[in-house]
Scaffold this motif. Structure first.
Motif: not given
Length: 353
Positions: A30-55
């Motif tokens: 994930m590449c970004f520049r000045n995305e502080a307004a959106h990153l929390p919501a985006v990262l929350a969707t990554l934390a919710a991924q069903t794939t094993d997080h250790d992978r």
């Protein structure tokens, strides 16, 4: 069945049952520049991924942000169960940032490109991995199409209409639902080793880098496949910004066509053809024909609008869409007449591929 695939399959794809001895890492780039307004919501969707997080392994490339974006990702990594790192880019372009991320990725890793203002369904990574397992070795890249999210402001809603109305960005094959072989996809994911063998992204491309990479994939014998996986795009651009974006996109699309003439499709040249014909009619005694032609275009735009779209947005799109088409057409024509400076001055291995 997908044409050219080793066998039939029916989405949604069945989950992969990995053995303990075979669990390749999945690198989320994930590449970004000045995305502080959106990153929390985006990262929350990554934390919710069903794939094993250790992978999962997030490689975030911070392109000189000054709003604390990098710190947001670092804090999220420190508190969560997904590993990763934050790299600092020294170049102001997406291809450079993506290639920097590739230096931290092994040839045995899957690569999934992410956008810092896109929300991913919980099974997004799982669907990508299952698709690779179902499609066979010829499918080197899979991806989806972007779904515009809610837009509060009028300008952003107008930009979103470009994606939802066929009279906006046109009938690109990857925007149709269902699994199919396509020319390019939104974002994209790659089998282990593919990007390394291809040399990564061509750093000379400032835009349209995904289409250029997709052409190299096809020329090397691979396939690009569109799958059904929801990626909801947070609308960050207004109407004027979108107009500039698509004018620039037209210029770089022309550079891709210079390198890969066989990539040209009728829909790519429809806008410049229509612009030239409209100018020709305007300058001729037949200029009265422009009125019924525009009326037909306006009728189609209204008829094909997304259900529930605000009437004022639809009305504005009757003017906005033609401006975007003109901007893209002008960019494409200028690009066809003038080679980008980066392509004139840089002689890299990409030019010989």
């Amino acid at each position: 069945m997908l044409l050219g695939m080793p066998g039939p399959f029916e989405p949604p794809f069945a989950p992969i049952e990995w053995g303990m001895e075979s669990r390749p890492r999945v690198c989320l780039v994930m590449c970004f520049r000045n995305e502080a307004a959106h990153l929390p919501a985006v990262l929350a969707t990554l934390a919710a991924q069903t794939t094993d997080h250790d992978r999962l392994h997030l490689i975030a490339v911070d392109d000189r942000s000054n709003d604390g974006s990098g710190a947001i990702v670092e804090d999220w990594l420190a508190r969560g169960d997904i590993g990763g790192c934050v790299m600092r880019a020294e170049f102001g372009s997406i291809p450079h940032a993506l290639n920097l991320a590739l230096t931290a990725i092994g040839s045995e890793d899957y690569v999934v490109r992410l956008d810092a203002h896109t929300l991913y369904e919980p099974k997004y990574v799982e669907l990508v991995l299952s698709a690779f397992a179902a499609l066979g070795p010829d499918a080197w890249c899979v991806g989806t199409s972007e779904t515009p999210g809610p837009a509060a402001s009028f300008g952003k809603a107008l930009h979103a209409a470009l994606f939802t109305n066929p009279m906006g960005l046109g009938p690109a094959d990857y925007r149709s639902k269902g699994a199919r072989i396509v020319k390019s996809v939104y974002l994209g994911a790659w089998r282990p080793g593919v990007l390394q063998r291809l040399g990564g992204y061509d750093p000379r491309w400032s835009a349209n880098e995904d289409a250029e990479l997709a052409e190299r994939i096809r020329r090397a014998g691979g396939q690009v496949v569109r799958i059904d996986a929801r990626a909801e795009k947070i609308m960050t651009r207004g109407a004027l910004s979108a107009l500039r974006q698509w004018s620039r996109y037209g210029f770089w699309r022309a550079q891709t066509f210079r390198k890969y003439p066989r990539a040209v499709r009728p829909r790519h040249v429809l806008a410049p053809t229509a612009l030239v014909l409209a100018l020709g009619l305007f300058l001729s005694p037949m200029r009265f024909a422009l009125a019924p032609l525009y009326a037909l275009y306006a009728f189609a735009t209204i008829r094909l609008r997304r259900r529930g779209e605000r009437p004022l947005v639809t009305a504005a799109s009757l003017v906005f869409f033609p401006f975007v088409h003109c901007g893209y057409a002008c960019g494409l024509i200028i690009g066809a007449l003038r080679t980008a400076k980066a392509l004139r001055e840089q002689h890299t291995a990409f030019g010989d591929m």
